[in-house]
Design an enzyme around this catalytic site. Structure first.
Site, PDB file in Angstrom:
ATOM      1  N   THR A  16      13.629  34.337  59.407  1.00 47.93           N
ATOM      2  CA  THR A  16      12.883  33.500  58.513  1.00 47.93           C
ATOM      3  C   THR A  16      13.280  33.566  57.069  1.00 47.93           C
ATOM      4  OG1 THR A  16      10.767  33.875  59.629  1.00 47.93           O
ATOM      5  CG2 THR A  16      10.672  32.823  57.585  1.00 47.93           C
ATOM      6  N   LYS A  37       9.819  24.771  62.859  1.00 49.98           N
ATOM      7  CA  LYS A  37       9.780  26.100  63.677  1.00 49.98           C
ATOM      8  C   LYS A  37       9.018  25.695  64.838  1.00 49.98           C
ATOM      9  CE  LYS A  37       8.633  30.969  63.652  1.00 49.98           C
ATOM     10  NZ  LYS A  37       9.811  31.729  63.891  1.00 49.98           N
ATOM     11  N   GLU A 110      14.216  27.130  62.720  1.00 46.04           N
ATOM     12  CA  GLU A 110      14.109  28.596  62.814  1.00 46.04           C
ATOM     13  C   GLU A 110      13.456  28.675  64.217  1.00 46.04           C
ATOM     14  OE1 GLU A 110      11.640  32.606  61.842  1.00 46.04           O
ATOM     15  OE2 GLU A 110      11.125  30.675  60.367  1.00 46.04           O
ATOM     16  N   GLY A 111      14.044  29.479  65.068  1.00 40.92           N
ATOM     17  CA  GLY A 111      13.596  29.767  66.453  1.00 40.92           C
ATOM     18  C   GLY A 111      12.623  30.770  66.438  1.00 40.92           C
ATOM     19  N   ALA A 112      12.011  31.063  67.432  1.00 39.30           N
ATOM     20  CA  ALA A 112      11.035  32.142  67.659  1.00 39.30           C
ATOM     21  C   ALA A 112      11.549  33.113  68.598  1.00 39.30           C
ATOM     22  CB  ALA A 112       9.858  31.405  68.467  1.00 39.30           C
TER      23      ALA A 112
END
Length: 225
Positions: A16, A37, A110-112
Site C-alpha cells: 500500500t 484494489k 494494488e493486489g491483496a
C-alpha cells in the site's frame, strides 16, 4: 492499458505504501492517475494510525474509497474466504471489469496479499495481473528473509508470463546496514531484476508520499511497457 500492478512478497510487506507513493508522485507530476484494489478485507479490525488501504489510495488519487475498492469485507482473511463468509460468490470476470472501469490515464493496481493469494475460487491475484496485462512491481521488506521471499515471488510472476519492472525494498533506512545492502545486491544478482529503494514515509499525507515516491523511477517503469 498503461499502468503498474503492485504486489508484495507477503501481507504487510509494504504494497500500500509503494502504491500510494507511486500515485502521489505521478499526481504531482500531472499524470491523471487512477487507483484500484480488487478487494479490501479486515475492516472489522480496529483502525490504526494510518488510513485503511483503499482510503489511503483514494486520498492520493482524488477518488472515493468505494471507487478504489468495490469489494469490501469485515474479516481479516483472504478475499475468497471473506466472500464465502458473507454468503457471496464472486466471479473472476467481476475483478477484471472493475479494474478496467474508469477514465484514461495510468492505473496503479494494488493486489491483496501476495501473487498466489486467492481472490475467488481457483482465481488468484496472479491471475488478475495476467488478465490485466500490467507490468509488476514487487514490494518487499529490506531485512532478513527478503531474498527468499523476493526470489519466490519473482519466479511465480515470470512463470505466469508477467513482466517484473522492479523489486522495491521498503522502508529503506537512511543508513542501511550490511544486511540490507547485501540483500539488495543478492536480489539484483540472483533475480536479474532492478531493485529500487523506497525511504520510510513519516505520515499519510499526499505531500509526504509524493516526496518518498520521487525516489522511484516510475516514468521508466511506465514507458518501458
Amino acid at each position: 492499458m498503461r499502468g503498474l500492478f503492485v504486489t508484495g512478497t507477503d501481507t504487510a510487506a509494504g504494497k500500500t505504501i509503494v502504491a500510494a507513493a507511486l500515485i502521489a508522485a505521478m499526481a504531482v507530476a500531472g499524470e491523471p492517475v487512477r487507483a484500484h484494489k480488487p478487494a479490501v478485507t479486515g475492516l472489522d479490525e480496529p483502525p490504526g494510525p494510518w488510513p485503511r488501504d483503499h482510503e489511503l489510495l483514494a486520498s492520493v488519487s482524488g477518488m472515493r474509497p468505494e471507487e478504489v475498492a468495490p469489494l469490501r469485507f469485515g474479516p481479516a482473511v483472504s478475499p475468497q474466504l471473506a466472500a464465502e463468509l458473507a454468503g457471496e460468490q464472486i466471479e473472476p470476470a467481476e475483478f477484471e471489469l472493475a479494474a478496467r472501469a474508469g477514465d484514461e490515464g495510468p492505473l496503479i493496481v494494488e493486489g491483496a496479499g501476495g501473487l498466489l493469494s486467492p481472490l475467488a475460487v481457483d482465481y488468484t491475484v496472479c491471475d488478475l495481473a495476467v488478465a490485466l496485462g500490467l507490468p509488476v512491481v514487487i514490494a518487499a521488506r529490506p531485512g532478513l528473509g527478503t531474498i527468499n521471499h523476493s526470489l519466490l515471488t519473482l519466479a511465480v510472476a515470470r512463470a505466469a508470463g508477467l513482466r517484473v519492472q522492479a523489486v522495491v525494498l521498503t522502508p529503506w533506512p537512511a543508513e542501511p546496514a550490511a544486511l540490507e545492502r547485501s540483500n539488495r545486491d543478492a536480489i539484483v544478482r540472483m533475480g536479474e531484476v532492478e531493485v529500487a529503494a523506497l525511504p520510510a514515509v513519516d505520515g499519510p499525507s499526499a505531500a509526504e508520499l509524493a516526496r518518498a515516491g520521487r525516489a522511484l523511477p516510475w516514468r521508466g517503469w511506465l514507458t518501458s511497457v
